[in-house]
Write a protein that holds these residues in place. Structure first.
Motif, PDB file in Angstrom:
ATOM      1  N   ALA A  36     -34.264  -8.198 -51.760  1.00  0.00           N
ATOM      2  CA  ALA A  36     -35.109  -7.831 -52.915  1.00  0.00           C
ATOM      3  C   ALA A  36     -34.359  -6.844 -53.814  1.00  0.00           C
ATOM      4  CB  ALA A  36     -36.412  -7.227 -52.426  1.00  0.00           C
ATOM      5  N   MET A  37     -33.643  -5.919 -53.206  1.00  0.00           N
ATOM      6  CA  MET A  37     -32.901  -4.939 -54.011  1.00  0.00           C
ATOM      7  C   MET A  37     -31.830  -5.622 -54.842  1.00  0.00           C
ATOM      8  SD  MET A  37     -32.494  -1.918 -51.231  1.00  0.00           S
ATOM      9  CE  MET A  37     -31.754  -0.591 -52.128  1.00  0.00           C
ATOM     10  N   LEU A  38     -31.112  -6.573 -54.223  1.00  0.00           N
ATOM     11  CA  LEU A  38     -30.048  -7.272 -54.944  1.00  0.00           C
ATOM     12  C   LEU A  38     -30.648  -8.021 -56.141  1.00  0.00           C
ATOM     13  CD1 LEU A  38     -27.022  -8.036 -54.980  1.00  0.00           C
ATOM     14  CD2 LEU A  38     -27.580 -10.023 -53.592  1.00  0.00           C
ATOM     15  N   CYS A  39     -31.809  -8.624 -55.915  1.00  0.00           N
ATOM     16  CA  CYS A  39     -32.451  -9.400 -56.971  1.00  0.00           C
ATOM     17  C   CYS A  39     -32.857  -8.498 -58.147  1.00  0.00           C
ATOM     18  CB  CYS A  39     -33.662 -10.128 -56.393  1.00  0.00           C
ATOM     19  SG  CYS A  39     -34.424 -11.281 -57.521  1.00  0.00           S
ATOM     20  N   HIS A  40     -33.332  -7.284 -57.835  1.00  0.00           N
ATOM     21  CA  HIS A  40     -33.782  -6.390 -58.912  1.00  0.00           C
ATOM     22  C   HIS A  40     -32.677  -5.525 -59.491  1.00  0.00           C
ATOM     23  CE1 HIS A  40     -37.748  -7.313 -57.087  1.00  0.00           C
ATOM     24  NE2 HIS A  40     -37.992  -7.466 -58.380  1.00  0.00           N
ATOM     25  N   MET A  41     -31.826  -4.999 -58.621  1.00  0.00           N
ATOM     26  CA  MET A  41     -30.814  -4.049 -59.115  1.00  0.00           C
ATOM     27  C   MET A  41     -29.523  -4.755 -59.508  1.00  0.00           C
ATOM     28  SD  MET A  41     -31.475  -1.203 -56.182  1.00  0.00           S
ATOM     29  CE  MET A  41     -30.614   0.173 -56.830  1.00  0.00           C
ATOM     30  N   LYS A  42     -29.356  -5.992 -59.081  1.00  0.00           N
ATOM     31  CA  LYS A  42     -28.166  -6.795 -59.394  1.00  0.00           C
ATOM     32  C   LYS A  42     -26.888  -6.053 -58.984  1.00  0.00           C
ATOM     33  CE  LYS A  42     -30.771  -9.120 -62.945  1.00  0.00           C
ATOM     34  NZ  LYS A  42     -32.083  -8.653 -62.564  1.00  0.00           N
ATOM     35  N   PHE A  43     -25.848  -6.083 -59.836  1.00  0.00           N
ATOM     36  CA  PHE A  43     -24.598  -5.404 -59.450  1.00  0.00           C
ATOM     37  C   PHE A  43     -24.816  -3.894 -59.262  1.00  0.00           C
ATOM     38  CE2 PHE A  43     -24.778  -5.711 -64.073  1.00  0.00           C
ATOM     39  CZ  PHE A  43     -24.581  -4.385 -64.438  1.00  0.00           C
ATOM     40  N   GLY A  44     -25.927  -3.391 -59.871  1.00  0.00           N
ATOM     41  CA  GLY A  44     -26.248  -1.964 -59.756  1.00  0.00           C
ATOM     42  C   GLY A  44     -26.467  -1.533 -58.317  1.00  0.00           C
ATOM     43  N   LEU A  45     -26.735  -2.509 -57.419  1.00  0.00           N
ATOM     44  CA  LEU A  45     -26.926  -2.165 -56.011  1.00  0.00           C
ATOM     45  C   LEU A  45     -25.696  -1.463 -55.452  1.00  0.00           C
ATOM     46  CD1 LEU A  45     -28.789  -2.386 -53.563  1.00  0.00           C
ATOM     47  CD2 LEU A  45     -27.708  -4.555 -53.018  1.00  0.00           C
ATOM     48  N   PHE A  46     -24.522  -1.898 -55.894  1.00  0.00           N
ATOM     49  CA  PHE A  46     -23.285  -1.267 -55.387  1.00  0.00           C
ATOM     50  C   PHE A  46     -23.176   0.166 -55.910  1.00  0.00           C
ATOM     51  CE2 PHE A  46     -22.628  -5.776 -55.023  1.00  0.00           C
ATOM     52  CZ  PHE A  46     -22.057  -5.880 -53.766  1.00  0.00           C
ATOM     53  N   TYR A  47     -23.634   0.379 -57.142  1.00  0.00           N
ATOM     54  CA  TYR A  47     -23.620   1.740 -57.689  1.00  0.00           C
ATOM     55  C   TYR A  47     -24.655   2.612 -56.975  1.00  0.00           C
ATOM     56  CZ  TYR A  47     -21.035  -0.501 -61.521  1.00  0.00           C
ATOM     57  OH  TYR A  47     -20.123  -1.210 -62.263  1.00  0.00           O
ATOM     58  N   PHE A  48     -25.753   1.967 -56.583  1.00  0.00           N
ATOM     59  CA  PHE A  48     -26.798   2.699 -55.858  1.00  0.00           C
ATOM     60  C   PHE A  48     -26.216   3.287 -54.557  1.00  0.00           C
ATOM     61  CE2 PHE A  48     -29.926   2.294 -52.350  1.00  0.00           C
ATOM     62  CZ  PHE A  48     -30.902   3.171 -52.782  1.00  0.00           C
ATOM     63  N   PHE A  49     -25.540   2.438 -53.789  1.00  0.00           N
ATOM     64  CA  PHE A  49     -24.948   2.943 -52.542  1.00  0.00           C
ATOM     65  C   PHE A  49     -23.832   3.946 -52.851  1.00  0.00           C
ATOM     66  CE2 PHE A  49     -26.713  -1.076 -50.623  1.00  0.00           C
ATOM     67  CZ  PHE A  49     -27.614  -0.425 -49.791  1.00  0.00           C
ATOM     68  N   ALA A  50     -23.098   3.715 -53.942  1.00  0.00           N
ATOM     69  CA  ALA A  50     -22.032   4.661 -54.322  1.00  0.00           C
ATOM     70  C   ALA A  50     -22.638   6.045 -54.569  1.00  0.00           C
ATOM     71  CB  ALA A  50     -21.307   4.163 -55.570  1.00  0.00           C
ATOM     72  N   GLY A  51     -23.803   6.071 -55.226  1.00  0.00           N
ATOM     73  CA  GLY A  51     -24.482   7.351 -55.492  1.00  0.00           C
ATOM     74  C   GLY A  51     -24.789   8.078 -54.185  1.00  0.00           C
ATOM     75  N   TRP A  52     -25.267   7.318 -53.199  1.00  0.00           N
ATOM     76  CA  TRP A  52     -25.558   7.941 -51.898  1.00  0.00           C
ATOM     77  C   TRP A  52     -24.287   8.473 -51.244  1.00  0.00           C
ATOM     78  CZ3 TRP A  52     -29.837   9.878 -50.226  1.00  0.00           C
ATOM     79  CH2 TRP A  52     -31.042   9.405 -50.729  1.00  0.00           C
ATOM     80  N   VAL A  53     -23.192   7.744 -51.411  1.00  0.00           N
ATOM     81  CA  VAL A  53     -21.941   8.205 -50.794  1.00  0.00           C
ATOM     82  C   VAL A  53     -21.518   9.541 -51.413  1.00  0.00           C
ATOM     83  CG1 VAL A  53     -19.494   7.674 -50.445  1.00  0.00           C
ATOM     84  CG2 VAL A  53     -21.201   5.905 -50.071  1.00  0.00           C
ATOM     85  N   VAL A  54     -21.752   9.701 -52.725  1.00  0.00           N
ATOM     86  CA  VAL A  54     -21.437  10.995 -53.357  1.00  0.00           C
ATOM     87  C   VAL A  54     -22.274  12.105 -52.704  1.00  0.00           C
ATOM     88  CG1 VAL A  54     -21.582  12.345 -55.492  1.00  0.00           C
ATOM     89  CG2 VAL A  54     -20.818   9.958 -55.570  1.00  0.00           C
ATOM     90  N   ILE A  55     -23.571  11.828 -52.530  1.00  0.00           N
ATOM     91  CA  ILE A  55     -24.461  12.850 -51.944  1.00  0.00           C
ATOM     92  C   ILE A  55     -24.018  13.192 -50.524  1.00  0.00           C
ATOM     93  CG2 ILE A  55     -26.843  13.308 -51.184  1.00  0.00           C
ATOM     94  CD1 ILE A  55     -27.762  11.514 -53.519  1.00  0.00           C
ATOM     95  N   MET A  56     -23.757  12.173 -49.701  1.00  0.00           N
ATOM     96  CA  MET A  56     -23.433  12.457 -48.297  1.00  0.00           C
ATOM     97  C   MET A  56     -22.090  13.157 -48.159  1.00  0.00           C
ATOM     98  SD  MET A  56     -22.863   8.593 -46.786  1.00  0.00           S
ATOM     99  CE  MET A  56     -24.175   7.813 -47.694  1.00  0.00           C
ATOM    100  N   THR A  57     -21.138  12.809 -49.034  1.00  0.00           N
ATOM    101  CA  THR A  57     -19.816  13.440 -48.932  1.00  0.00           C
ATOM    102  C   THR A  57     -19.922  14.916 -49.329  1.00  0.00           C
ATOM    103  OG1 THR A  57     -18.895  11.287 -49.487  1.00  0.00           O
ATOM    104  CG2 THR A  57     -17.382  13.133 -49.567  1.00  0.00           C
ATOM    105  N   THR A  58     -20.721  15.189 -50.354  1.00  0.00           N
ATOM    106  CA  THR A  58     -20.935  16.580 -50.755  1.00  0.00           C
ATOM    107  C   THR A  58     -21.626  17.346 -49.628  1.00  0.00           C
ATOM    108  OG1 THR A  58     -21.319  15.680 -52.948  1.00  0.00           O
ATOM    109  CG2 THR A  58     -21.836  18.009 -52.635  1.00  0.00           C
ATOM    110  N   PHE A  59     -22.592  16.696 -49.016  1.00  0.00           N
ATOM    111  CA  PHE A  59     -23.313  17.339 -47.911  1.00  0.00           C
ATOM    112  C   PHE A  59     -22.342  17.740 -46.792  1.00  0.00           C
ATOM    113  CE2 PHE A  59     -25.254  16.965 -43.718  1.00  0.00           C
ATOM    114  CZ  PHE A  59     -26.270  17.896 -43.824  1.00  0.00           C
ATOM    115  N   ILE A  60     -21.469  16.809 -46.428  1.00  0.00           N
ATOM    116  CA  ILE A  60     -20.510  17.103 -45.357  1.00  0.00           C
ATOM    117  C   ILE A  60     -19.622  18.278 -45.772  1.00  0.00           C
ATOM    118  CG2 ILE A  60     -18.465  16.213 -44.120  1.00  0.00           C
ATOM    119  CD1 ILE A  60     -21.034  14.955 -43.115  1.00  0.00           C
ATOM    120  N   ALA A  61     -19.150  18.239 -47.014  1.00  0.00           N
ATOM    121  CA  ALA A  61     -18.241  19.286 -47.475  1.00  0.00           C
ATOM    122  C   ALA A  61     -18.868  20.670 -47.318  1.00  0.00           C
ATOM    123  CB  ALA A  61     -17.858  19.034 -48.932  1.00  0.00           C
ATOM    124  N   PHE A  62     -20.144  20.787 -47.582  1.00  0.00           N
ATOM    125  CA  PHE A  62     -20.785  22.111 -47.544  1.00  0.00           C
ATOM    126  C   PHE A  62     -21.438  22.454 -46.213  1.00  0.00           C
ATOM    127  CE2 PHE A  62     -20.368  21.447 -52.076  1.00  0.00           C
ATOM    128  CZ  PHE A  62     -19.930  22.700 -52.488  1.00  0.00           C
TER     129      PHE A  62
END
Ligand code: BGC
Length: 525
Positions: free
Chosen positions: A445-471
């Motif tokens: 369902a996410m792929l259908c609605h967010m289209k290629f944006g789904l990859f950016y969605f997960f990329a956004g989470w990776v930014v958050i988690m990497t920052t979390f680890i750093a601090f």
């Protein structure tokens, strides 16, 4: 740096002893508990896309799928019934891990592994022989219970058995077995999908009995960990075990620390109430956020849906399975990178490097897909273009395989004090299973609605988690598991939740530097 813990990252308090053949073998056998989880991750997607399986158990789904004429590649046929069937395993595992924590604490880690293996075995038999949906679902629930018990007990077992300076390497054996399980399942599906008689799915499901038999029989030969033996009152056996696994008679210091940890542990009758106390705030946060973040990397989109994904970008049926095998191979081999570096570079560096690598790849893949498929989802990719997409997916998988994959199991298993270790690990397992379930359920369902944006969605989470680890994640490499409280105590943020009285005398002596070698090694990370 902001990760900020004053710890002895050059090896912590080093107990005498060496890596014995005995401990290596026990860890290899215990790690095979990861095979059942991996096998299931790899097998389900393939089986539920086999026509013969769908016709027998889900004829409505089969009919609708065939009628689906949609040319929009983003919006593939999505059956909630089918994904719920697949995900029922994760819900069963989620609940089972809480029961596993009781068994693991009261009877020792090995009986949880045995219980996990044998339940999975029965589940595999039921699934292989399934005549109706009820048998299939019952089998699935048993498989889930097996995974819940194994994932709860194996990582803890490995972290307790291993000498502190090699704990990362030995613990990651578990993740290695997960990746081998996934790869074997992909290969088996590739073969059974070609069976003409329509019973290929039975072979795929029944072969789950092989990894189950390995951990069931293997666990019977495993000794229990010294930590668990002391905790259950078997002091002499614990001493003997410690001598045996460390290969030396000079075990007094480690033994005394384990006894001290166990005394703290005995004060606590109800780990579930206690885990909420401020002094465990750091560990509880990690037990929830690390598995949550691990799933939000989006890895299981690749693991479950690789064939769908590769077909979407223009590979035919066979080729798409082959590409899944390629990502499976990358997953296995890249795991070795973490095995050989985790105790040298440390956990933080792998998390930060792997996170950055995944981020770049997600942006590249999202953009490559955006360029060709746009928002209407119709395109034909050239071979070279598709190969590029696969290449970046492989680099992404490699990044995961030496960071969030293994560390998602290692770090939670090594940070809890004995008294709440079993409870903490079951929180880790259940959060992991819950979000595995959510992603499996929501991906199409996410792929259908967010289209290629789904990859950016997960990329956004990776930014958050990497920052979390750093601090927020201090380095834990080389620190003895029962001394871990010192790492939290000296962290810039978590330290405020722990008072001096929360630390037992043995820890304090170390913190005050009664051991010269340790003292000189203290560094701020
Ligand atoms: C994760 C799984 C994932 C696997 C991929 C594990 O650590 O928990 O969800 O499918 O890695 O290798």
């Amino acid at each position: 740096m902001a990760g900020g813990a004053i710890v002895n990252t050059a090896g912590g308090k080093e107990y005498p002893g060496k890596l014995t053949l005995f401990v290596l073998l026990t860890c290899i056998v215990a790690a095979t508990g990861g095979l059942i989880f991996g096998y299931d991750i790899g097998i389900s997607g393939g089986v539920t896309s086999m026509d013969s399986f769908l016709k027998k158990f889900f004829p409505d789904v089969y009919r609708k799928e065939k009628e689906d004429q949609n040319t929009n590649q983003y919006c593939k046929f999505d059956s909630q019934i089918l994904t719920t069937f697949t995900s029922s395993l994760y819900l069963a595992a989620l609940i089972a891990s809480f029961f596993a924590s009781l068994v693991t604490r009261a009877f020792g880690r090995k009986w949880s592994m045995f219980g996990g293996g044998i339940t999975f075995l029965v589940g595999a038999a039921l699934n292989g022989a399934a005549q109706n949906v009820l048998m299939l679902i019952l089998g699935r629930i048993l498989l889930g219970i097996g995974v819940g018990f194994a994932n709860q007990s194996v990582p803890v077992y490995l972290s307790e058995m291993a000498p502190a300076r090699l704990r990362g390497m030995l613990n990651i054996g578990f993740q290695l077995m997960i990746t081998i399980g996934i790869l074997c399942a992909n290969l088996i599906n590739y073969g059974t999908a070609k069976i003409k008689g329509g019973w290929g799915w039975r072979v795929s499901l029944a072969l789950a009995a092989v990894p189950a038999a390995i951990i069931t029989v293997g666990s019977l030969f495993l000794p229990d960990t010294p930590n668990s033996l002391i905790d259950r009152g078997y002091d002499t056996a614990a001493k003997d075990m410690l001598r045996r696994i460390r290969g030396t008679d000079d075990i007094a210091e480690e033994y005394n620390d384990l006894v001290a940890a166990s005394e703290d542990s005995k004060q606590i009758k109800n780990p579930w109430g206690n885990i909420l106390r401020p002094k465990y705030r750091a560990q509880l946060t990690m037990a929830i956020l690390i598995p949550f973040f691990q799933q939000l990397t989006g890895i299981n989109v690749i693991m479950f849906y690789a064939p769908v994904l590769f077909r979407t970008i223009g590979f035919g049926g066979d080729a798409s399975l082959m590409s899944a095998v390629i990502t499976g191979l990358v997953n296995v081999f890249a795991t070795f990178v973490s095995i050989f570096t985790v105790d040298k570079l440390g956990r933080r560096k792998l998390f930060l490097q792997g996170g950055s690598q995944m981020l770049v790849c997600q942006i590249v893949v999202g953009t490559l897909i955006a360029i060709k498929f746009g928002t209407d989802g119709v395109a034909n990719l050239s071979k070279t273009y598709s190969a590029f997409v696969v290449l970046f997916i492989c680099i992404y998988v490699a990044g995961f395989a030496w960071s969030w994959g293994p560390l998602g199991w290692l770090v939670p298993s090594e940070i809890f004090p004995l008294e709440i270790r079993s409870a903490g690990q079951s929180i880790n397992v259940s959060v992991n299973m819950f979000f595995t379930f959510v992603i499996a359920q929501a991906f199409l369902a996410m792929l259908c609605h967010m289209k290629f944006g789904l990859f950016y969605f997960f990329a956004g989470w990776v930014v958050i988690m990497t920052t979390f680890i750093a601090f927020f994640l201090p380095e834990t490499k080389g620190v003895p598991i029962e001394e871990m409280i010192l790492v939290w105590k000296s962290h810039w943020f978590w330290g405020r939740f722990i008072s001096d009285s929360d630390i037992h005398v043995g820890n304090l002596e170390m913190a005050n530097g009664n051991n010269n070698k340790n003292n000189s090694n203290k560094t701020v990370v």
